[in-house]
Every structure is written in structure tokens, then in C-alpha cells.
Design an enzyme around this catalytic site. Structure first.
Site, short mmCIF file in Angstrom:
data_model
loop_
_atom_site.label_atom_id
_atom_site.label_comp_id
_atom_site.label_asym_id
_atom_site.label_seq_id
_atom_site.Cartn_x
_atom_site.Cartn_y
_atom_site.Cartn_z
N SER A 150 -9.38 2.23 2.85
CA SER A 150 -8.47 2.95 1.99
C SER A 150 -7.47 2.04 1.27
O SER A 150 -6.73 2.51 0.40
CB SER A 150 -7.71 4.00 2.81
OG SER A 150 -6.92 3.38 3.82
N LYS A 196 0.84 -1.20 0.00
CA LYS A 196 0.00 0.00 0.00
C LYS A 196 0.87 1.25 0.00
O LYS A 196 1.86 1.33 0.73
CB LYS A 196 -0.91 -0.02 1.23
CG LYS A 196 -1.93 1.13 1.27
CD LYS A 196 -2.85 0.96 2.48
CE LYS A 196 -3.90 2.05 2.55
NZ LYS A 196 -4.81 1.87 3.71
N SER A 255 -10.03 -0.17 6.94
CA SER A 255 -9.36 -0.09 5.65
C SER A 255 -8.68 -1.37 5.18
O SER A 255 -8.23 -1.44 4.04
CB SER A 255 -8.33 1.05 5.67
OG SER A 255 -8.97 2.29 5.82
#
Length: 463
Positions: free
Chosen positions: A152, A83, A176
Site C-alpha cells: 500500500s 505515507k 506494503s
């Protein structure tokens, strides 16, 4: 048959015996991933950077180790995506935010360092919602490009769901890791708070790292290899457990949590979840709901405002950091993020203290329930991933464009470990079911999740 019903996840653990006997190699495995990326990435848009040259060199070194019978770990040669909130020495870290365009610290996050030490191939950086918040990037759901992949950890979830990599690292403050995994058909672990070393990402008290994967074996292996090298956060014992996937364990009793999200769950998703619960009862598992025991009702009440508690704690803790970003580059931050900052700046110290008190009370209540059941079970999302085509000019900003984290807030505020299992399909789209344990029971709930995947039949429900 829909795309998801025909889906077969990409896995890595079952390839390693072929690496050992020479019938396959990590380099060949990587090339297959790159072929899938070339085919699917134009629509899925999961990545912000791909280091093909570096990945090939690492895969070649892994191939040599497997050939000589000296792999560094069971994930030696595994392509992993990271990420884009986490620093990587060989790719930029731009955090989904225009203000960080071109940001390239050229150092590794602790988890990334640990993965490299284990021989993993750090292939790519994945799209994150801006600054790990709610403003979405370009990523689409791998099973329907008109829908969000969640956030996210949007790109991490979608990259695994699209079979572009077998595993990816996400992060969670509210929902997330778990929600995007549920929307994209992945297994995922949100560890006990502090379970995996966050490295430079220590700013907020509820942030965690965790793996997305196509199977439980790969999910656990990635997590334990990181923990065995980088440990947990400062002051935390870190994730502990067996060196390979924990044994399947049948639960005797499970708490069924509704949370504040139950009222917004669609009827098809409720029906599918009840079918999962029926299978558990038929297998001899006792289910305990809020009407069955006052302790469960007490827990439900303590987490009934979970979204607000998570938002309050995290907004307050991020406010100075994000104010500095906005002051330095006002045009580089979205209006959605600025609106979140404005709410945080309207808070008082007492507002933050009250949120902390609510969190502490809920944690105490949850700990009290430990003798009552082996774990809690609930939905990992309110239903299939919602449709998302972008904000409409002139209209108010959508409050939750990456979906509602209402079912994920409880485990975040409780600091509890969660494993999400892709047990349901509603209207042809994946919907996850999550198991939540007491703090430091990551291995235990992974064993329970393994039993569920080996025992229960996936539930398919029309929309």
C-alpha cells in the site's frame, strides 16, 4: 536500454560534504527535487499534498546550520515524503479513503516528529492504497505508467523511484514496504516488529514503519535517526545499531527460501534469481535450501500459508475500526474494502486464535534456525510489477491490483527484519531481492545487504 537500466537513483548522503564546504546547500537540493516533481508528478501521481512553502523555510534553516558547521544530524536538510497513513501537523492525513477527505489532525506521528528533530525537510504526503489495504490510488510505476507501483506504500515507493525525493516513509502489515520497493527499484528496510515508533498507528499487531531510499546509506540513516529520537513501539526495545551505515559483511551461509510464492514466479524471474545465487556461490557463500536441511523444510512448511495467516490476523484486528468507518460513511469506502471487511466479520475468535498460533509456531521455527545461517534470501516479489489499468465495470474486482505480497508475508508474520536490494531487472523492470534476519538483526542484515550491493553485479534478464 530501458528507463530502469539507465536509472541512477537520487541520493542524499553524498551531498552533505558539499553542504559543509558551501558548494551546495539543502535549499538548492530541495529546489532540484521540486523541479523533478514538477516534471514527473503529472504521470507518477505519487503525492496527496506538497508543502513547498514550509519545506523551503526548513531547508533555509538547514542551510544556515550547515554553513555554521552545526547540522542537527547527517539527514539535516533531507527532503522526505510521508505515507498518508501517518499524521503530519502541516498536511492533511486522508488515508487514501474518501471517508477521511479533509481529515487534518494537525499533529505529527512519532516518526515524523523524530525526522523533524533531525532536521529533515518533511516535503509531502504520499498516496496510500485505501486505509493501507489493497484498493489502489492513482499512483503509477515510475518506470512504466501502465504498471502498478505496488502497495500500500504506493506513493512512497514511486516518489523515490522517480527521483522526486531521496527517501520516503512507508508502512507494512503484510507486504506494503517491501513489495513496492521491489517494483520501483528502491532499497527499503522493514524493521523488526516494533523497531520504529508507530505513534498513533498501533491498531494492528504486525504493522511497521520503514524507509524507502535510493541507497543503503540513506535508508539506514533515516531509520536510525528516527530510532535514536522516538525509539520503538511501546514495550519494544526499538531499532539499535551504529550511527551510520553498518560495515559490509560477507555472509558465510544463507538460507534460500522458496515460500508459497515460488510456484507463481515466472521463468525469467527465476532465471535471474538463480544467477544472483550463482554469484553468491562463486563468492564462497554456502546456500542451504529446503532439500538440504530438515530445519529449512520445517520453516518452509511453517510459512507455507503466510498470506492467509497475515490476512486473518490483520483482518480480525481491523474489523471494528473499519466497521465504524463504513457505518459512519458507507459511500466513503470502496467496495473492495467492504468485501475485505465482510470476510473479517465472518471470522470467529477461534479463527483468529488459530492464525496467532500459526504465527507463533512459525516464529519459534525461525528462531531455531539462527545457528544454521547468517540470514535468509529470497525474492521480494514474484516478478516485475503487474500491469494495472483499473477495475472493469461489471467484472469481479481484481483480487490483488497492487501485486501479490506472497514473498513478503513470511517476514511480517515472523516479526523479522528485511532489507530489499534492487539487484535484478526482468524485461526492463526492477525486481527486488530481500535478505531476512532474525528479530533485532536489522543492522546485521543491512551490513550483509551492503556487501551484496558492493560485490554482486546487477542481473539483467529479458522477459
Amino acid at each position: 536500454m530501458t528507463a530502469y537500466q539507465a536509472y541512477k537513483p537520487l541520493t542524499f548522503h553524498d551531498a552533505t560534504p558539499r553542504f559543509a564546504d558551501g558548494s551546495d546547500t539543502p535549499r538548492a537540493y530541495l529546489e532540484r527535487c521540486l523541479e523533478t516533481i514538477a516534471s514527473r508528478e503529472p504521470v507518477v501521481k505519487a503525492f496527496t499534498a506538497i508543502n513547498e512553502t514550509g519545506a523551503r523555510a526548513v531547508a533555509d534553516a538547514s542551510t544556515a546550520r550547515w554553513k555554521s558547521g552545526k547540522p542537527l544530524s547527517p539527514i539535516d536538510g533531507m527532503p522526505v515524503a510521508i505515507k498518508d497513513l501517518l499524521e503530519t501537523r502541516d498536511m492533511p492525513t486522508q488515508m487514501g479513503c474518501q471517508a477521511f477527505k479533509g481529515n487534518f489532525p494537525k499533529r505529527d506521528n512519532a516518526a515524523v516528529w523524530a525526522l523533524r528533530q533531525a532536521g529533515a525537510v518533511i516535503l509531502a504526503k504520499t498516496v496510500t492504497a485505501e486505509l493501507g489495504g489493497s484498493h489502489p490510488g492513482p499512483t503509477t510505476n515510475p518506470f512504466d505508467p501502465a504498471r502498478t507501483p505496488g502497495g500500500s506504500s504506493s506513493g512512497s515507493a514511486a516518489a523515490v523511484g522517480a527521483r522526486m525525493v531521496p527517501a520516503a516513509i512507508g508502512t507494512q502489515v503484510g507486504g506494503s514496504i517491501i513489495r513496492p520497493a521491489a517494483y520501483c527499484g528502491n532499497f527499503a528496510l522493514k524493521p523488526t516488529q516494533g523497531g520504529l515508533n508507530r505513534g498513533e498507528r498501533q491498531a494492528t499487531s504486525m504493522s511497521t514503519h520503514g524507509p524507502h531510499a535510493g541507497c543503503l546509506e540513506d535508508m539506514w540513516q533515516v531509520a536510525i535517526e528516527i530510532a535514536n529520537r522516538a525509539g520503538g513501539d511501546r514495550g519494544h526495545a526499538g531499532l539499535v545499531g551504529p550511527s551510520t551505515l553498518p560495515a559490509a559483511t560477507r555472509p558465510n551461509r544463507l538460507i534460500v527460501l522458496e515460500t508459497e510464492g515460488w510456484s507463481i514466479v515466472d521463468e525469467a524471474t527465476k532465471a535471474g534469481f538463480e544467477t544472483v545465487l550463482k554469484q553468491l556461490r562463486d563468492a564462497g557463500v554456502t546456500l542451504i535450501r529446503r532439500k538440504d536441511h530438515p530445519w529449512v523444510e520445517a520453516l518452509e512448511q511453517s510459512i507455507a500459508n503466510g498470506r492467509a495467516v497475515c490476512n486473518g490476523v490483520t483482518s480480525w484486528e481491523n474489523r471494528w475500526y473499519q466497521r465504524g468507518i463504513v457505518d459512519n460513511d458507507p459511500a466513503g469506502v470502496s467496495e473492495r474494502a467492504k468485501a475485505t471487511l465482510a470476510k473479517a466479520e465472518a471470522m470467529t475468535p477461534d479463527d483468529y486464535r488459530m492464525a496467532l498460533l500459526a504465527r507463533e509456531t512459525a516464529q519459534h521455527t525461525h528462531a531455531t534456525l539462527a545457528p544454521l545461517a547468517d540470514a535468509a534470501i529470497t525474492l521480494a516479489c514474484p516478478g516485475p510489477a503487474p500491469l494495472w489499468s483499473g477495475d472493469v465495470p461489471g467484472q469481479p474486482l481484481a483480487p490483488r491490483p497492487t501485486g501479490d505480497f506472497v514473498f513478503n508475508a513470511p517476514s511480517s508474520m515472523l516479526f523479522a527484519p528485511v532489507v530489499t536490494v534492487p539487484l535484478m531487472s526482468v524485461g526492463g523492470m526492477p525486481v527486488g531481492v530481500q535478505l531476512m534476519g532474525q528479530q533485532h538483526e536489522d543492522a546485521r542484515i543491512t551490513g550483509l545487504a551492503r556487501w551484496m550491493t558492493e560485490t554482486l553485479k546487477p542481473v539483467v534478464t529479458p522477459a
